[in-house]
Design a protein around this motif. Structure first.
Motif, PDB file in Angstrom:
ATOM      1  N   PRO A  16       0.796  -1.061   0.110  1.00  0.00           N
ATOM      2  CA  PRO A  16      -0.194   0.073  -0.023  1.00  0.00           C
ATOM      3  C   PRO A  16       0.939   1.144   0.061  1.00  0.00           C
ATOM      4  N   ASN A  17       0.280   2.335  -0.640  1.00  0.00           N
ATOM      5  CA  ASN A  17       1.000   3.518  -0.907  1.00  0.00           C
ATOM      6  C   ASN A  17       0.535   4.291   0.295  1.00  0.00           C
ATOM      7  N   LEU A  18       0.935   4.247   1.647  1.00  0.00           N
ATOM      8  CA  LEU A  18       0.314   5.188   2.786  1.00  0.00           C
ATOM      9  C   LEU A  18       0.111   6.553   2.381  1.00  0.00           C
ATOM     10  N   ALA A  19       1.038   7.137   1.657  1.00  0.00           N
ATOM     11  CA  ALA A  19       1.005   8.496   1.314  1.00  0.00           C
ATOM     12  C   ALA A  19      -0.297   9.071   0.432  1.00  0.00           C
ATOM     13  N   LYS A  20      -0.916   8.137  -0.308  1.00  0.00           N
ATOM     14  CA  LYS A  20      -1.972   8.074  -1.185  1.00  0.00           C
ATOM     15  C   LYS A  20      -3.189   7.517  -0.423  1.00  0.00           C
ATOM     16  N   ARG A  21      -3.255   6.955   0.591  1.00  0.00           N
ATOM     17  CA  ARG A  21      -4.360   6.394   1.157  1.00  0.00           C
ATOM     18  C   ARG A  21      -4.870   7.461   2.367  1.00  0.00           C
ATOM     19  N   PRO A  22      -6.252   7.620   2.113  1.00  0.00           N
ATOM     20  CA  PRO A  22      -6.844   8.832   2.891  1.00  0.00           C
ATOM     21  C   PRO A  22      -6.871   8.525   4.231  1.00  0.00           C
ATOM     22  N   THR A  23      -6.648   9.777   5.109  1.00  0.00           N
ATOM     23  CA  THR A  23      -6.433   9.298   6.599  1.00  0.00           C
ATOM     24  C   THR A  23      -7.977  10.022   7.058  1.00  0.00           C
ATOM     25  N   ARG A  24      -8.769  10.617   6.139  1.00  0.00           N
ATOM     26  CA  ARG A  24     -10.061  11.090   6.548  1.00  0.00           C
ATOM     27  C   ARG A  24     -10.963  10.889   5.302  1.00  0.00           C
ATOM     28  N   PHE A 217      10.819  10.180  13.178  1.00  0.00           N
ATOM     29  CA  PHE A 217      10.866   8.744  12.384  1.00  0.00           C
ATOM     30  C   PHE A 217       9.701   8.463  11.723  1.00  0.00           C
ATOM     31  N   TRP A 218       8.785   9.488  11.268  1.00  0.00           N
ATOM     32  CA  TRP A 218       7.526   9.195  10.717  1.00  0.00           C
ATOM     33  C   TRP A 218       7.741   8.624   9.411  1.00  0.00           C
ATOM     34  N   ASP A 219       8.723   9.132   8.626  1.00  0.00           N
ATOM     35  CA  ASP A 219       8.987   8.632   7.195  1.00  0.00           C
ATOM     36  C   ASP A 219       9.361   6.882   7.351  1.00  0.00           C
ATOM     37  N   GLN A 220      10.194   6.663   8.129  1.00  0.00           N
ATOM     38  CA  GLN A 220      10.681   5.494   8.380  1.00  0.00           C
ATOM     39  C   GLN A 220       9.461   4.422   8.999  1.00  0.00           C
ATOM     40  N   TYR A 221       8.705   4.991   9.599  1.00  0.00           N
ATOM     41  CA  TYR A 221       7.546   4.148  10.218  1.00  0.00           C
ATOM     42  C   TYR A 221       6.700   3.636   9.040  1.00  0.00           C
ATOM     43  N   MET A 222       6.161   4.848   8.140  1.00  0.00           N
ATOM     44  CA  MET A 222       5.558   4.495   7.068  1.00  0.00           C
ATOM     45  C   MET A 222       6.188   3.724   6.063  1.00  0.00           C
ATOM     46  N   GLU A 223       7.412   3.558   5.891  1.00  0.00           N
ATOM     47  CA  GLU A 223       7.880   2.528   5.282  1.00  0.00           C
ATOM     48  C   GLU A 223       7.944   1.145   5.926  1.00  0.00           C
ATOM     49  N   SER A 227       5.798  -1.954   4.397  1.00  0.00           N
ATOM     50  CA  SER A 227       6.234  -3.386   4.235  1.00  0.00           C
ATOM     51  C   SER A 227       5.572  -4.384   4.808  1.00  0.00           C
ATOM     52  N   CYS A 228       5.076  -4.165   6.276  1.00  0.00           N
ATOM     53  CA  CYS A 228       4.654  -4.928   7.024  1.00  0.00           C
ATOM     54  C   CYS A 228       3.134  -5.415   6.582  1.00  0.00           C
ATOM     55  N   LEU A 229       2.314  -4.333   6.169  1.00  0.00           N
ATOM     56  CA  LEU A 229       1.062  -4.699   5.526  1.00  0.00           C
ATOM     57  C   LEU A 229       1.153  -5.518   4.487  1.00  0.00           C
ATOM     58  N   GLN A 230       2.134  -5.360   3.652  1.00  0.00           N
ATOM     59  CA  GLN A 230       2.153  -6.086   2.403  1.00  0.00           C
ATOM     60  C   GLN A 230       2.573  -7.394   2.671  1.00  0.00           C
ATOM     61  N   GLU A 231       3.305  -7.705   3.424  1.00  0.00           N
ATOM     62  CA  GLU A 231       3.788  -9.163   3.989  1.00  0.00           C
ATOM     63  C   GLU A 231       2.927  -9.888   4.742  1.00  0.00           C
ATOM     64  N   THR A 232       2.300  -9.153   5.401  1.00  0.00           N
ATOM     65  CA  THR A 232       1.448 -10.030   6.290  1.00  0.00           C
ATOM     66  C   THR A 232      -0.026 -10.049   6.380  1.00  0.00           C
ATOM     67  N   SER A 233      -0.804  -9.360   5.190  1.00  0.00           N
ATOM     68  CA  SER A 233      -2.058  -9.402   5.213  1.00  0.00           C
ATOM     69  C   SER A 233      -2.229 -10.387   4.283  1.00  0.00           C
TER      70      SER A 233
END
Length: 294
Positions: A16-24, A217-223, A227-233
């Motif tokens: 997922p591209n979290l930067a493009k997914r809506p937060t609202r 560390f916001w950007d590092q957390y988003m990365e 990866s986590c969502l991609q590999e474990t969903s």
């Protein structure tokens, strides 16, 4: 309430591209009053289904909440699960591992508190911290006493993803249904909530300087989350990325997903055997005629 829940589901293997997914998103409620009515209906239905889950005693439900600080994990759990019988629900919050927990593999401490059949278990943070916080701060691996050749061979995260997926598959095959929520908060909304915690004396306890440090560390957390969502969903144990800038909306989405999960199990109260039914009818006759049933 009509919601396209698939819009929040993370498809297996798709990053997922979290930067493009809506937060609202547009609220699913039209007023504060309607929000309370919708949530109350969800909670009431959830309470009924939890009772059947307990009586049915074939499945367990595990709800996992992960998010950045101030995303609303605590309040979502509090509001959505407010009507559930405490005997059928257990909530665990996972902080920094203790000395004893560090002497075991990273799944050990959560394995000890998995929900029993007939119950709903909630993890406020979880073993996923080991591929999120630890990935952003790899120096934590040094405290876990993992053999150097295993911790520094460039495959530690892939190994942990595989361990998690296999673990969740094992639980699914034994009747535990796992639903995972990533509360997707914007950095700006987090800033506002931090300021609110500072300005409100009753919320001061919720804020620490460590929260501010992690924000760097916001950007590092988003990365790490991507990866986590991609590999474990997976199909059986999906991740849902829930827009979290509007807490009320997030609670309604979460509660609807939990309800759909329970409804999909076709739960039912156990049917008594003919012998048991005969016994109950006999007891009923005695109770109807107290003089004969002394």
């Amino acid at each position: 309430m009509k919601l396209d829940l698939d819009a929040f589901r993370i498809q297996p293997g798709k990053k997922p591209n979290l930067a493009k997914r809506p937060t609202r998103i547009d609220p699913v409620y039209r007023s504060k009053g309607e929000y309370h009515e919708l949530l109350a209906n969800h909670v009431a239905e959830l309470s009924k289904l939890q009772n059947v889950l307990y009586a049915d005693n074939r499945y367990a439900i595990l709800l996992i909440f992960q998010a950045m600080d101030a995303a609303g994990k605590d309040s979502a759990i509090k509001h959505v699960m407010s009507g559930v019988n405490p005997q059928g629900c257990q909530v665990y919050s996972f902080k920094h591992p203790s000395a004893t927990e560090l002497e075991h593999d990273f799944l050990w401490r959560t394995n000890c508190v998995l929900p029993e059949r007939g119950r709903i278990g909630i993890f406020n943070r979880s073993y996923y911290e080991e591929v999120l916080v630890v990935r952003v701060h790899p120096e934590i691996l040094e405290m876990q006493n993992i053999p150097h050749n295993l911790a520094h061979n460039g495959k530690v995260w892939d190994h942990r993803y595989r361990s998690i997926v296999s673990h969740e598959q094992h639980l699914h095959c034994n009747g535990t249904r796992i639903v995972k929520f990533y509360l997707h908060l914007s950095k700006e909304e987090q800033r506002k909530r931090f300021l609110e915690r500072i300005d409100d004396p009753n919320k001061n306890w919720k804020f620490s300087t460590a929260d501010l440090e992690e924000r760097k560390f916001w950007d590092q957390y988003m990365e790490a989350y991507e990866s986590c969502l991609q590999e474990t969903s997976t199909k059986d144990s999906p991740w849902f990325a829930v827009p979290a800038d509007d807490k009320k909306n997030a609670r309604l989405i979460v509660s609807r997903i939990v309800l759909d999960t329970l409804e999909s199990l076709n739960l039912k109260y156990p049917e008594p055997s003919p012998e048991r039914r005969k016994e109950l009818l006999d007891i009923r006759k005695r109770l109807e005629n107290p003089e004969n049933g002394k």
